[in-house]
Design an enzyme around this catalytic site. Sequence first.
Site, PDB file in Angstrom:
ATOM      1  N   HIS A   1       0.845  -1.200   0.000  1.00  0.00           N
ATOM      2  CA  HIS A   1       0.000   0.000   0.000  1.00  0.00           C
ATOM      3  C   HIS A   1       0.885   1.257   0.000  1.00  0.00           C
ATOM      4  CE1 HIS A   1      -3.698   2.277   1.161  1.00  0.00           C
ATOM      5  NE2 HIS A   1      -2.799   3.103   1.681  1.00  0.00           N
ATOM      6  N   GLU A   2       1.821   1.309   0.919  1.00  0.00           N
ATOM      7  CA  GLU A   2       2.667   2.510   1.016  1.00  0.00           C
ATOM      8  C   GLU A   2       3.576   2.625  -0.214  1.00  0.00           C
ATOM      9  OE1 GLU A   2       1.750   4.652   3.072  1.00  0.00           O
ATOM     10  OE2 GLU A   2       0.534   3.334   4.331  1.00  0.00           O
TER      11      GLU A   2
ATOM     12  N   HIS B   1       1.674   4.447  -2.833  1.00  0.00           N
ATOM     13  CA  HIS B   1       1.741   5.900  -2.615  1.00  0.00           C
ATOM     14  C   HIS B   1       3.103   6.427  -3.083  1.00  0.00           C
ATOM     15  CE1 HIS B   1      -1.956   6.730  -0.474  1.00  0.00           C
ATOM     16  NE2 HIS B   1      -1.719   5.861   0.478  1.00  0.00           N
TER      17      HIS B   1
ATOM     18  N   GLU C   1      -4.783   7.773  -3.045  1.00  0.00           N
ATOM     19  CA  GLU C   1      -5.279   6.522  -2.496  1.00  0.00           C
ATOM     20  C   GLU C   1      -5.574   5.504  -3.602  1.00  0.00           C
ATOM     21  OE1 GLU C   1      -4.920   6.562   0.682  1.00  0.00           O
ATOM     22  OE2 GLU C   1      -5.722   4.581   1.069  1.00  0.00           O
TER      23      GLU C   1
HETATM   24 ZN    ZN Z   1      -3.173   5.211   1.896  1.00  0.00          ZN
END
Ligand code: ZN
Length: 499
Positions: A264-265, A268, A294
């Site tokens: 997830h990170e 980003h 997101e």
């Molecule tokens: Zn996030």
Amino acid sequence: MTSAMQQLKAYQKKVIRLGEISSVLGWDQLTYMPPGAAADRADQETTIQMLIHELSVSPAVGKLLAACETEVSGLEPDADDVALVRVSKRDYDLATKVPAALIEELVSHSSMAYEVWVQARQRSDFSLFAPVLRKTIVLNQRLAECIGYQDHPYDALLNEHEPGMSTARLRQLFAELRPALITLVADIANATQVDASFMHGDFPLASQQELTLEAVRAVGYDLNHGRQDKTVHPFCTSFSRNDVRITTRYDEHMLGGALYASLHEAGHAMYEQGLPSELELTALCRAASSGVHESQSRMWENMVGRGGPFCTYFLPRLAHYFPGSFGSVTPEQLYRAVNKVEPSLIRVEADEVTYNLHIILRFELEIAMLEGRLDVDDLPDAWDAAMQEMLGITPPTDSEGCLQDVHWSGGFGSFPAYSIGNLIAAQLWNKVQTELPNLSASIENGDCSPLLNWLREKVHSKGAKLFPMDLVLHATAEPLNSRYLIDYLNGKYRDIYGL
Ligand code: ZN
């Protein structure tokens, strides 16, 4: 003589560099800083934030922007300098519309409110938090009036996170998503459940660190311009597009948490690493919005990381580090396990299907409180009723209910970005399948670069030049709609659960 545009760029470079310095301090605070340094660090950060604020609202900037507008008036509407003036003017208007006194009140309220929230959550005592929340609402109503809006005060708050998005449009999107998700969750609850037991066991920290690094490298996170460290709450932070860092947390008895937080990170971070180099140190070299940000993290975490092809590719690595747990697991078993759906009380622990219901619930309650339709004292009951209606469960305590999130200590309007991100991710994902028909095979072979390159071109390289909804329109040739997320979730989960 230097032109107005040159002056604007020199000014922005200074503000952005100060912001980057503040990010270094913030990263250090949450990773390696000794506890005794907390007071000095807070003072250092406030000093920089005050400098940034003074620079951002200076009347000289207003004059400079007016001169820039004249200077770029003859250029094509899609020229970078035209977009830069437009975005900078929006930033300046937002920063100057809110009186300094209200900003001060908001800042001091939210730090006090945070302390009260920590206490209230610990004791699960909503009556402690109620007066604070009442003040949060009043301050946000005043904030909305200062910023201004056409139809609904929530539009003003939403715009800080999602420029151009309206409450009416969100209501429509969520009205489509809501019943589809409730039906899917209920159908899954009645189906045979999947076995995820092998995701729990003994997973030593050092091996998890190596494994998560392999995972983020595999999806394309550039570790020559980034690194991963350990923290309590995973986050991504950028010191410049040449140094974008991620953090994760490890649970030695459960593997999924660190692995998917890392992906997830990394999602980003890859967005930040792919921002347009030619626009570096200007207001255009940043994400289009929180929702678009997101969409990138969710796509890499869920559509790629929890997708069948990546499970097939990555299973041997899991088995290499943890042969006892994964030695005899098949790719299909792994795929099913990492996509287990279970209605849960806590938003941050929710799976891909139930997550958006947690957001819709918060969106509906925020609006009802802002409009004065829902009294603060009635919030716990309203929360519990909505949880029961949407997920079929009722929180036994308020700390597992309406006291679980920190957000209402400060502002309203930030929750929708998570679901907007999921909607955008699904629409982009649908589009990329049609444009890159061999993508699944490529990911199964461990090569995610076709997807990353596509996102670089369609999303990352645009920076903040376009409004988020225009970015989606350009990338997918249609406006954002709920159909793709609904189809994606139904397709994936009805298959997994044999529905
Ligand atoms: Zn996030």
